[in-house]
Design a protein around this motif. Structure first.
Motif, PDB file in Angstrom:
ATOM      1  N   LEU A 177       0.938  -1.067  -0.025  1.00 34.61           N
ATOM      2  CA  LEU A 177      -0.054  -0.073   0.108  1.00 34.61           C
ATOM      3  C   LEU A 177       1.103   1.302   0.138  1.00 34.61           C
ATOM      4  O   LEU A 177       1.841   1.392   0.617  1.00 34.61           O
ATOM      5  CB  LEU A 177      -0.948  -0.050   1.217  1.00 34.61           C
ATOM      6  CG  LEU A 177      -1.949  -1.140   1.327  1.00 34.61           C
ATOM      7  CD1 LEU A 177      -2.718  -1.011   2.708  1.00 34.61           C
ATOM      8  CD2 LEU A 177      -2.853  -0.924  -0.130  1.00 34.61           C
ATOM      9  N   THR A 288      -3.944   4.701   0.184  1.00 37.12           N
ATOM     10  CA  THR A 288      -5.005   5.079   1.253  1.00 37.12           C
ATOM     11  C   THR A 288      -4.969   6.548   1.730  1.00 37.12           C
ATOM     12  O   THR A 288      -4.482   6.683   2.635  1.00 37.12           O
ATOM     13  CB  THR A 288      -4.342   4.122   2.431  1.00 37.12           C
ATOM     14  OG1 THR A 288      -3.348   4.637   2.920  1.00 37.12           O
ATOM     15  CG2 THR A 288      -4.548   2.712   1.927  1.00 37.12           C
ATOM     16  N   SER A 291      -6.821   9.522   5.335  1.00 36.99           N
ATOM     17  CA  SER A 291      -6.852   9.191   6.888  1.00 36.99           C
ATOM     18  C   SER A 291      -7.013  10.553   7.737  1.00 36.99           C
ATOM     19  O   SER A 291      -7.060  11.548   7.180  1.00 36.99           O
ATOM     20  CB  SER A 291      -5.488   8.554   7.234  1.00 36.99           C
ATOM     21  OG  SER A 291      -4.619   9.345   7.277  1.00 36.99           O
ATOM     22  N   ASN A 385      -0.458   3.297   8.090  1.00 39.85           N
ATOM     23  CA  ASN A 385      -1.259   1.945   8.147  1.00 39.85           C
ATOM     24  C   ASN A 385      -0.349   1.004   8.767  1.00 39.85           C
ATOM     25  O   ASN A 385      -0.869  -0.153   9.023  1.00 39.85           O
ATOM     26  CB  ASN A 385      -1.326   1.391   6.798  1.00 39.85           C
ATOM     27  CG  ASN A 385      -2.487   2.169   5.915  1.00 39.85           C
ATOM     28  OD1 ASN A 385      -3.475   2.560   6.339  1.00 39.85           O
ATOM     29  ND2 ASN A 385      -1.915   2.608   4.773  1.00 39.85           N
ATOM     30  N   VAL A 458      -8.315   1.370   1.335  1.00 36.60           N
ATOM     31  CA  VAL A 458      -7.803   1.614   0.073  1.00 36.60           C
ATOM     32  C   VAL A 458      -8.749   2.467  -0.670  1.00 36.60           C
ATOM     33  O   VAL A 458     -10.019   1.981  -0.669  1.00 36.60           O
ATOM     34  CB  VAL A 458      -7.527   0.151  -0.870  1.00 36.60           C
ATOM     35  CG1 VAL A 458      -7.016   0.422  -2.000  1.00 36.60           C
ATOM     36  CG2 VAL A 458      -6.363  -0.498   0.210  1.00 36.60           C
ATOM     37  N   GLN A 459      -8.157   3.407  -1.514  1.00 40.86           N
ATOM     38  CA  GLN A 459      -9.058   4.515  -2.193  1.00 40.86           C
ATOM     39  C   GLN A 459      -9.929   3.328  -3.595  1.00 40.86           C
ATOM     40  O   GLN A 459      -9.181   2.445  -4.018  1.00 40.86           O
ATOM     41  CB  GLN A 459      -8.564   5.370  -2.886  1.00 40.86           C
ATOM     42  CG  GLN A 459      -9.229   6.169  -3.812  1.00 40.86           C
ATOM     43  CD  GLN A 459      -8.213   7.159  -4.338  1.00 40.86           C
ATOM     44  OE1 GLN A 459      -7.803   8.018  -3.623  1.00 40.86           O
ATOM     45  NE2 GLN A 459      -8.318   7.534  -5.602  1.00 40.86           N
TER      46      GLN A 459
END
Ligand code: HEC
Ligand code: HEC
Length: 503
Positions: A177, A288, A291, A385, A458-459
């Protein structure tokens, strides 16, 4: 049991944006919106001038995840991303998974899967694209339950071909990621990024993606006549064999032609380089953004609890973490000597490790001549993450985030850490920022709470591409990791016309 797929939760907002414009335009828009903090859920808080948090943000060049940097030869391409995903989950890339190899061994090529290795076997969605293990488990790693993945894979396990032990990977598996944003000895994301903890890849995701297939313990196993040639089998031999396998699968040929329209006409045109670019195109979209941490640094100070805000200040203050963990990825992508211990003996007695002596000399292994004086030096890893990717460090020696912070708090001077004497003997010195910190339990907890604010899903894939669900089938007909074994016999066709039913 059900397939354990990662949460597909993603932001609808991004989906809408993606489907209506090209990647280039999106990059600009995304940067602008991230920079201004004008998202609808920001709450509209604008930090006051002289705000203590803003000083830290400026000093450590903190920012939300920026736009993805694309290399000129691998610009955004939806067909390529979809193809890359199939390749990432397809065990056809693993040496001992080749259907005819398994046939020769007298096992059903589409059912017997102990030696099946895909990238996703180690970088699995429900483990945040890592594997939840102390050390990676490669080819041969027995799966007692068909769906076993991650910590329950057993290594070493015998090769189907030679019976020799296989599968011991001497490092902890990092997430893929956000690897799109890796830098190169700098906080700045670049398409030509450093990959691996010792930095032995400097040409970005494309260069990295063609390497695991050549590693005996990761994916190659004892196929390729290795039992006759020993360890000297050339990487090119393995890569040629994998490419021959892919060219022989008509669905892959079609998909490669669509994904590389101006470059590929026939199966023969598909080169190793295309494999690397397709896999990299997929990995690059695994990001990602947004956040709570990203929202905080973009200007919305209301998203942190008191403890998280305290942890933020400690991370960049008393904890000294920001000396190395800075910039958009909370990593400066430099190589640092901190002296995290290995202690592989405790999990695999007698394991020779990366250096043949049960240990790991980090950067040294990237080039023993060029980096002769950099033993025990490792790349600063991102803490984005990290909540999802225990255990930690190159050796997986910290089981929890609390333990990881304890390492820093004792200045690397614990019983299982690399001793100052051992560092001196190797001709190196511990980084000056690794020193006893005097953090209280409460302060350690606050730092941990802060690091957890970087967690985000995750987008949603561009153009609605599903990036995180294990594919129901892959073009080889082999079973993707985490997919239950269907009744009947493969190859398993999409419409189930071969009578295969999933249970
Ligand atoms: C056997 C488990 C295993 C398999 C299979 C595997 N990896 Fe990895 N991966 C690892 C480990 C362990 C590392 C860390 C190695 C190092 O740093 O020296 C790693 C590192 C990486 C990195 C670098 C991340 C970073 O930030 O440095 C990327 C990218 C990656 N793998 C992608 C892939 C792709 C693509 C495949 C399939 C072609 C693959 N991996 C197959 C275990 C695995
Ligand atoms: C001198 C530079 C430096 C400092 C200071 C530093 N780190 Fe690190 N950090 C690194 C390096 C290098 C690694 C990888 C080390 C390894 O694997 O052996 C790392 C790894 C980590 C990891 C593990 C990530 C993973 O995926 O395994 C965490 C968590 C972490 N650091 C948190 C912190 C915290 C919290 C602090 C402050 C208390 C801190 N770091 C201070 C350089 C640093």
């Amino acid at each position: 049991m059900e397939a354990r797929n990662a949460s597909r939760a993603g932001s609808l907002r991004f989906l809408t944006v993606w489907s209506s414009m090209s990647a280039m335009v999106l990059s600009v828009l995304f940067l602008a919106s991230a920079g201004c903090g004008d998202d609808e859920d920001d709450g509209g808080t604008t930090p006051p001038a002289g705000d203590v948090y803003q000083d830290i943000i400026d000093e450590f060049a903190l920012s939300p995840l920026p736009a993805i940097p694309y290399p000129a030869n691998n610009l955004f391409n939806a067909e390529r991303i979809s193809l890359g995903k199939l390749l990432f989950f397809d065990p056809i890339l693993g040496g001992e998974s080749a259907p005819w190899i398994k046939s020769e061994m007298g096992v059903d090529p589409y059912r017997y899967r102990a030696n099946d290795m895909a990238c996703a076997t180690c970088h699995f969605p429900s483990f945040a694209f890592a594997d939840g293990r102390r050390l990676g488990a490669g080819v041969g790693g027995a799966q007692f339950d068909d769906m076993d993945i991650g910590p329950t894979r057993v290594v070493p396990a015998p090769s189907t071909i030679t019976g020799a032990d296989l599968g011991r990977v001497p490092r902890n598996t990092p997430t893929v990621l956000n690897t799109a944003f890796n830098g190169s000895e700098s906080i700045h994301p670049t398409a030509k990024s450093t990959q691996f903890m010792d930095g032995r890849v400097t040409g970005g995701l494309e260069e990295q993606a063609v390497l695991p297939i050549t590693s005996r313990d990761e994916m190659a196993g004892d196929a390729y006549g290795r039992e006759l040639t020993g360890e000297t089998v050339a990487a090119e031999v393995i890569q040629d064999s994998v490419m021959a396998r892919i060219r022989a699968i008509p669905e892959y040929v079609d998909r490669f032609r669509q994904a590389f329209a101006s470059e590929i006409r026939t199966a023969e045109d598909i080169e190793l380089e295309h494999l690397g670019r397709a896999i990299a195109a997929y990995e690059r979209e695994l990001i990602t953004p947004n956040s709570r941490y990203d929202q905080f640094v973009a200007g919305d100070r209301s998203v942190f609890s008191e403890t998280e805000a305290e942890g933020f200040e400690l991370f960049f203050g008393k904890g000294l973490c920001g000396d190395c963990h800075s910039g958009p990825m909370l990593s400066d992508y430099t190589f640092r000597i901190q002296g995290v211990g290995d202690d592989y003996d405790s999990i695999l007695p007698g394991f020779e490790g990366k250096n043949g002596e049960g240990g790991d000399w980090g950067r040294f292994h990237a080039d023993p001549e060029a980096f002769a004086d950099q033993k025990f030096s490792f790349r600063t890893l991102t803490v984005r993450n990290v909540e999802l990717t225990a255990p930690f460090f190159h050796s997986g020696s910290a089981g929890t985030l609390h333990e990881a912070v304890e390492f820093y708090n004792r200045g690397g001077l614990g019983q299982n850490d690399i001793s100052t004497a051992d560092l001196t003997a190797a001709g190196v010195v511990r980084d000056p920022s690794i020193r006893p910190l005097g953090l209280t339990e409460h302060e350690i907890d606050a730092i941990v709470a802060f690091m957890k604010t970087t967690t985000a899903p995750v987008q949603q894939g561009p153009l609605g591409i599903d990036l995180t669900t294990v594919p129901y089938r892959v073009p080889s007909g082999l079973l993707p990791p985490g997919m239950p074994t269907p009744a009947g016999r493969g190859p398993f066709l999409m419409d189930g016309s071969d009578g295969a039913t999933l249970h």
